[in-house]
Design an enzyme around this catalytic site. Structure first.
Site, PDB file in Angstrom:
ATOM      1  N   THR A 126     -12.855  -2.078   2.785  1.00 15.75           N
ATOM      2  CA  THR A 126     -11.519  -1.916   3.375  1.00 15.75           C
ATOM      3  C   THR A 126     -11.626  -1.635   4.869  1.00 15.75           C
ATOM      4  O   THR A 126     -12.627  -1.060   5.332  1.00 15.75           O
ATOM      5  CB  THR A 126     -10.780  -0.741   2.690  1.00 15.75           C
ATOM      6  OG1 THR A 126      -9.651  -0.370   3.477  1.00 15.75           O
ATOM      7  CG2 THR A 126     -11.660   0.498   2.546  1.00 15.75           C
ATOM      8  N   ASP A 127     -10.583  -1.994   5.600  1.00 12.70           N
ATOM      9  CA  ASP A 127     -10.555  -1.653   7.034  1.00 12.70           C
ATOM     10  C   ASP A 127     -10.469  -0.139   7.245  1.00 12.70           C
ATOM     11  O   ASP A 127     -10.754   0.363   8.337  1.00 12.70           O
ATOM     12  CB  ASP A 127      -9.399  -2.360   7.753  1.00 12.70           C
ATOM     13  CG  ASP A 127      -8.017  -2.033   7.203  1.00 12.70           C
ATOM     14  OD1 ASP A 127      -7.911  -1.290   6.194  1.00 12.70           O
ATOM     15  OD2 ASP A 127      -7.019  -2.520   7.788  1.00 12.70           O
ATOM     16  N   GLU A 128     -10.106   0.600   6.174  1.00 10.64           N
ATOM     17  CA  GLU A 128      -9.935   2.051   6.346  1.00 10.64           C
ATOM     18  C   GLU A 128     -11.257   2.756   6.628  1.00 10.64           C
ATOM     19  O   GLU A 128     -11.267   3.900   7.086  1.00 10.64           O
ATOM     20  CB  GLU A 128      -9.238   2.650   5.117  1.00 10.64           C
ATOM     21  CG  GLU A 128      -7.890   1.997   4.893  1.00 10.64           C
ATOM     22  CD  GLU A 128      -6.996   2.677   3.862  1.00 10.64           C
ATOM     23  OE1 GLU A 128      -7.157   3.877   3.620  1.00 10.64           O
ATOM     24  OE2 GLU A 128      -6.125   1.972   3.323  1.00 10.64           O
ATOM     25  N   TYR A 151     -10.684   8.688   0.007  1.00 14.23           N
ATOM     26  CA  TYR A 151     -10.795   7.277  -0.406  1.00 14.23           C
ATOM     27  C   TYR A 151     -11.673   6.496   0.570  1.00 14.23           C
ATOM     28  O   TYR A 151     -12.652   5.858   0.189  1.00 14.23           O
ATOM     29  CB  TYR A 151      -9.400   6.643  -0.501  1.00 14.23           C
ATOM     30  CG  TYR A 151      -9.432   5.128  -0.530  1.00 14.23           C
ATOM     31  CD1 TYR A 151      -9.980   4.447  -1.614  1.00 14.23           C
ATOM     32  CD2 TYR A 151      -8.929   4.370   0.536  1.00 14.23           C
ATOM     33  CE1 TYR A 151     -10.037   3.048  -1.641  1.00 14.23           C
ATOM     34  CE2 TYR A 151      -8.976   2.981   0.519  1.00 14.23           C
ATOM     35  CZ  TYR A 151      -9.529   2.330  -0.561  1.00 14.23           C
ATOM     36  OH  TYR A 151      -9.586   0.950  -0.591  1.00 14.23           O
ATOM     37  N   LYS A 155     -15.414   4.657   0.164  1.00 12.66           N
ATOM     38  CA  LYS A 155     -15.656   3.223   0.403  1.00 12.66           C
ATOM     39  C   LYS A 155     -16.728   3.041   1.495  1.00 12.66           C
ATOM     40  O   LYS A 155     -17.582   2.158   1.391  1.00 12.66           O
ATOM     41  CB  LYS A 155     -14.352   2.523   0.821  1.00 12.66           C
ATOM     42  CG  LYS A 155     -13.279   2.468  -0.258  1.00 12.66           C
ATOM     43  CD  LYS A 155     -13.664   1.650  -1.468  1.00 12.66           C
ATOM     44  CE  LYS A 155     -13.689   0.164  -1.212  1.00 12.66           C
ATOM     45  NZ  LYS A 155     -13.955  -0.594  -2.467  1.00 12.66           N
TER      46      LYS A 155
HETATM   47  P1  NAD Z   1      -6.409  -1.579  -8.071  1.00 16.42           P
HETATM   48  O1  NAD Z   1      -6.335  -0.097  -8.059  1.00 16.42           O
HETATM   49  O2  NAD Z   1      -5.179  -2.376  -8.285  1.00 16.42           O
HETATM   50  O3  NAD Z   1      -7.444  -2.066  -9.192  1.00 16.42           O
HETATM   51  C1  NAD Z   1      -8.689  -1.464  -9.369  1.00 16.42           C
HETATM   52  C2  NAD Z   1      -9.242  -1.967 -10.700  1.00 16.42           C
HETATM   53  O4  NAD Z   1     -10.540  -1.376 -10.886  1.00 16.42           O
HETATM   54  C3  NAD Z   1      -8.384  -1.565 -11.911  1.00 16.42           C
HETATM   55  O5  NAD Z   1      -8.206  -2.664 -12.755  1.00 16.42           O
HETATM   56  C4  NAD Z   1      -9.216  -0.474 -12.587  1.00 16.42           C
HETATM   57  O6  NAD Z   1      -9.015  -0.421 -13.993  1.00 16.42           O
HETATM   58  C5  NAD Z   1     -10.628  -0.911 -12.229  1.00 16.42           C
HETATM   59  N1  NAD Z   1     -11.588   0.215 -12.269  1.00 16.42           N
HETATM   60  C6  NAD Z   1     -11.441   1.441 -11.722  1.00 16.42           C
HETATM   61  N2  NAD Z   1     -12.526   2.196 -11.986  1.00 16.42           N
HETATM   62  C7  NAD Z   1     -13.383   1.400 -12.678  1.00 16.42           C
HETATM   63  C8  NAD Z   1     -14.680   1.601 -13.213  1.00 16.42           C
HETATM   64  N3  NAD Z   1     -15.306   2.780 -13.080  1.00 16.42           N
HETATM   65  N4  NAD Z   1     -15.273   0.594 -13.871  1.00 16.42           N
HETATM   66  C9  NAD Z   1     -14.634  -0.608 -14.032  1.00 16.42           C
HETATM   67  N5  NAD Z   1     -13.398  -0.849 -13.548  1.00 16.42           N
HETATM   68  C10 NAD Z   1     -12.788   0.143 -12.876  1.00 16.42           C
HETATM   69  O7  NAD Z   1      -7.128  -1.982  -6.720  1.00 16.42           O
HETATM   70  P2  NAD Z   1      -6.919  -3.231  -5.757  1.00 16.42           P
HETATM   71  O8  NAD Z   1      -5.794  -2.957  -4.860  1.00 16.42           O
HETATM   72  O9  NAD Z   1      -6.926  -4.461  -6.563  1.00 16.42           O
HETATM   73  O10 NAD Z   1      -8.254  -3.134  -4.892  1.00 16.42           O
HETATM   74  C11 NAD Z   1      -9.409  -3.898  -5.231  1.00 16.42           C
HETATM   75  C12 NAD Z   1     -10.485  -3.609  -4.205  1.00 16.42           C
HETATM   76  O11 NAD Z   1     -10.038  -3.951  -2.905  1.00 16.42           O
HETATM   77  C13 NAD Z   1     -10.904  -2.139  -4.141  1.00 16.42           C
HETATM   78  O12 NAD Z   1     -12.292  -2.059  -4.004  1.00 16.42           O
HETATM   79  C14 NAD Z   1     -10.204  -1.623  -2.901  1.00 16.42           C
HETATM   80  O13 NAD Z   1     -10.925  -0.560  -2.305  1.00 16.42           O
HETATM   81  C15 NAD Z   1     -10.185  -2.855  -2.026  1.00 16.42           C
HETATM   82  N6  NAD Z   1      -9.085  -2.901  -1.057  1.00 16.42           N
HETATM   83  C16 NAD Z   1      -7.792  -2.924  -1.483  1.00 16.42           C
HETATM   84  C17 NAD Z   1      -6.769  -3.005  -0.546  1.00 16.42           C
HETATM   85  C18 NAD Z   1      -5.317  -3.087  -0.957  1.00 16.42           C
HETATM   86  O14 NAD Z   1      -4.465  -3.201  -0.077  1.00 16.42           O
HETATM   87  N7  NAD Z   1      -4.983  -3.066  -2.217  1.00 16.42           N
HETATM   88  C19 NAD Z   1      -7.056  -3.032   0.819  1.00 16.42           C
HETATM   89  C20 NAD Z   1      -8.392  -2.970   1.211  1.00 16.42           C
HETATM   90  C21 NAD Z   1      -9.393  -2.934   0.263  1.00 16.42           C
HETATM   91  P1  TYD Z   2      -0.399   2.566   0.900  1.00 11.14           P
HETATM   92  O1  TYD Z   2       0.281   1.400   0.287  1.00 11.14           O
HETATM   93  O2  TYD Z   2      -0.655   3.782   0.060  1.00 11.14           O
HETATM   94  O3  TYD Z   2      -1.742   2.019   1.542  1.00 11.14           O
HETATM   95  P2  TYD Z   2      -2.783   2.760   2.574  1.00 11.14           P
HETATM   96  O4  TYD Z   2      -2.489   4.203   2.605  1.00 11.14           O
HETATM   97  O5  TYD Z   2      -4.093   2.470   1.919  1.00 11.14           O
HETATM   98  O6  TYD Z   2      -2.589   2.075   3.889  1.00 11.14           O
HETATM   99  O7  TYD Z   2       0.444   3.041   2.146  1.00 11.14           O
HETATM  100  C1  TYD Z   2       0.766   2.143   3.199  1.00 11.14           C
HETATM  101  C2  TYD Z   2       1.510   2.925   4.243  1.00 11.14           C
HETATM  102  O8  TYD Z   2       2.772   3.338   3.700  1.00 11.14           O
HETATM  103  C3  TYD Z   2       0.806   4.199   4.657  1.00 11.14           C
HETATM  104  O9  TYD Z   2       1.021   4.403   6.053  1.00 11.14           O
HETATM  105  C4  TYD Z   2       1.517   5.285   3.863  1.00 11.14           C
HETATM  106  C5  TYD Z   2       2.918   4.755   3.741  1.00 11.14           C
HETATM  107  N1  TYD Z   2       3.651   5.158   2.520  1.00 11.14           N
HETATM  108  C6  TYD Z   2       4.897   5.771   2.616  1.00 11.14           C
HETATM  109  O10 TYD Z   2       5.438   5.988   3.727  1.00 11.14           O
HETATM  110  N2  TYD Z   2       5.540   6.131   1.468  1.00 11.14           N
HETATM  111  C7  TYD Z   2       4.998   5.932   0.250  1.00 11.14           C
HETATM  112  O11 TYD Z   2       5.626   6.316  -0.786  1.00 11.14           O
HETATM  113  C8  TYD Z   2       3.716   5.277   0.156  1.00 11.14           C
HETATM  114  C9  TYD Z   2       3.077   5.034  -1.176  1.00 11.14           C
HETATM  115  C10 TYD Z   2       3.081   4.912   1.328  1.00 11.14           C
END
Ligand code: NAD
Ligand code: TYD
Length: 337
Positions: A126-128, A151, A155
């Site tokens: 992630t960019d975070e 988090y 990562k």
């Molecule tokens: P999500 O939370 O929707 O899904 C995560 C999945 O992983 C779920 O299906 C969960 O059941 C599974 N999981 C959790 N723990 C597990 C374990 N111990 N063993 C097997 N499976 C397990 O997440 P997402 O949004 O789809 O994110 C996917 C990846 O992308 C993650 O690694 C996250 O850090 C990264 N990512 C997500 C975002 C975003 O905006 N959603 C942004 C940057 C990076």
């Molecule tokens: P989020 O979707 O949790 O992603 P991330 O924290 O990983 O960027 O949040 C996106 C942005 O939205 C973040 O600045 C937090 C804000 N946010 C709210 O203002 N209210 C909310 O209820 C949630 C879930 C997020």
């Protein structure tokens, strides 16, 4: 045939990735390993669960012997690790599981990739991990890691382990660092689906602090095509940032959603800010755009419209995911904010 172990493939991005891979790359077989936590959902496999090139296995990435068995049985050549605990707010209230899955789980997968001499290990990061930006500048692949939340710290730790396994044992890896994804099948704890769900139910929209925090939004399908390119067109050891080139403030996103659903802005409620809230993320994606000729397929407006249309057409999915413990989670997170 390419034989890929996708972890976390019942989650938001993982399920979109498997759907895209099976539809567009008939020469791949996907074993989909997922623990089915609160964020994983078999309904996310709609349309491909019974595909002949797909096998779902319920299991934990921390289970080393299971991972080895899967690699042997299915002759896996690559792992793409999407599995993770992913929600910053939950990492603030319960950090331990983030270390278990995101750090120890990644370590377990790396040991298997090393011992079974896999062709590629792709870590979805992630960019975070880069921390927060002020009003100017963007994250490049060379920006130092400076994670601010439990988090992002978990990562970043996983990214460092991946790098160390490459350096010490020659594990062939890539790391991708994407910005905030949005699109179908995202669990309504994240900004866009949470606001959509609340607005559809005429509930308050809880905006943290002033709502002027900035995120760079990436449509999930575009993220998936970028990951495919990294898997198939790169040499090991390279890191790629993936971004949508769509910087938006949170409050602007919330207003767009209300406007699109024809709901009043009076639903917006500013609530106590997230502790340690990162102010701005922005991705410089010029490496993947230049080297791999990857491009996002949609503008933010198109992507948001597609997303809203999907949620409107998927009310049953939404009802199912917010049944069970969701209300308890929501109350604990938002009641006293
Ligand atoms: P999500 O939370 O929707 O899904 C995560 C999945 O992983 C779920 O299906 C969960 O059941 C599974 N999981 C959790 N723990 C597990 C374990 N111990 N063993 C097997 N499976 C397990 O997440 P997402 O949004 O789809 O994110 C996917 C990846 O992308 C993650 O690694 C996250 O850090 C990264 N990512 C997500 C975002 C975003 O905006 N959603 C942004 C940057 C990076
Ligand atoms: P989020 O979707 O949790 O992603 P991330 O924290 O990983 O960027 O949040 C996106 C942005 O939205 C973040 O600045 C937090 C804000 N946010 C709210 O203002 N209210 C909310 O209820 C949630 C879930 C997020």
């Amino acid at each position: 045939m390419r034989k890929i172990l996708v972890t976390g493939g019942a989650g938001f991005i993982g399920s979109n990735f498997v759907r895209m891979a099976l539809a567009e790359h008939p020469d791949c077989f996907v074993v989909n390993l997922d623990k089915l936590t609160y964020a994983g959902n078999l309904e996310n496999l709609a349309g491909f669960e019974n595909h002949s090139n797909h096998k779902f296995i319920k299991g934990d990435i921390c289970d080393g012997s299971l991972i080895e068995r899967i690699i042997d049985e299915f002759k896996i050549d690559s792992i793409i690790n999407f599995a993770a605990e992913t929600h910053v707010d939950r990492s603030i209230t319960e950090p331990k599981i983030f270390i278990e899955t995101n750090v120890a789980g990644t370590l377990t997968l790396l040991e298997a990739a090393r011992d079974k001499k896999l062709n590629r290990f792709i870590q979805i990061s992630t960019d975070e991990v880069y921390g927060a930006l002020g009003p100017e500048g963007k994250f490049t692949e060379n920006t130092p890691l400076s994670p601010n939340s439990p988090y992002s710290a978990s990562k970043a730790s996983a990214d460092l382990l991946v790098r160390a396994f490459g350096h010490t044992w020659g594990v062939k890896y890539n790391i991708t660092r994407c910005s905030n994804n949005y699109g179908p099948y995202q669990f309504p704890e994240k900004l866009i689906p949470l606001m959509l769900n609340n607005a559809l139910n005429d509930k308050d929209l809880p905006v943290y602090g002033d709502g002027l925090q900035i995120r760079d939004w990436l449509y999930v399908y575009d993220h998936c095509t970028a990951v495919w390119k990294v898997l198939t067109e790169t040499r090991p050891g390279e890191i790629y940032n993936i971004g949508g080139c769509n910087e938006k403030t949170n409050i602007d996103i919330v207003r767009l959603i209300l406007n699109r659903l024809d709901k009043p802005e009076s639903l917006i409620k500013h609530v106590t800010d997230r502790p340690g809230h990162d102010r701005r993320y922005a991705i410089d994606a010029s490496k993947i755009i230049g080297q791999l000729k990857w491009r996002p397929s949609v503008s933010f407006e198109q992507g948001l419209n597609k997303t809203i249309e999907w949620y409107l057409a998927s009310r049953k999915w939404l009802e199912n995911v917010v049944s069970g413990d969701y209300q308890k989670y929501y109350d604990s997170m938002y009641k006293n904010r």
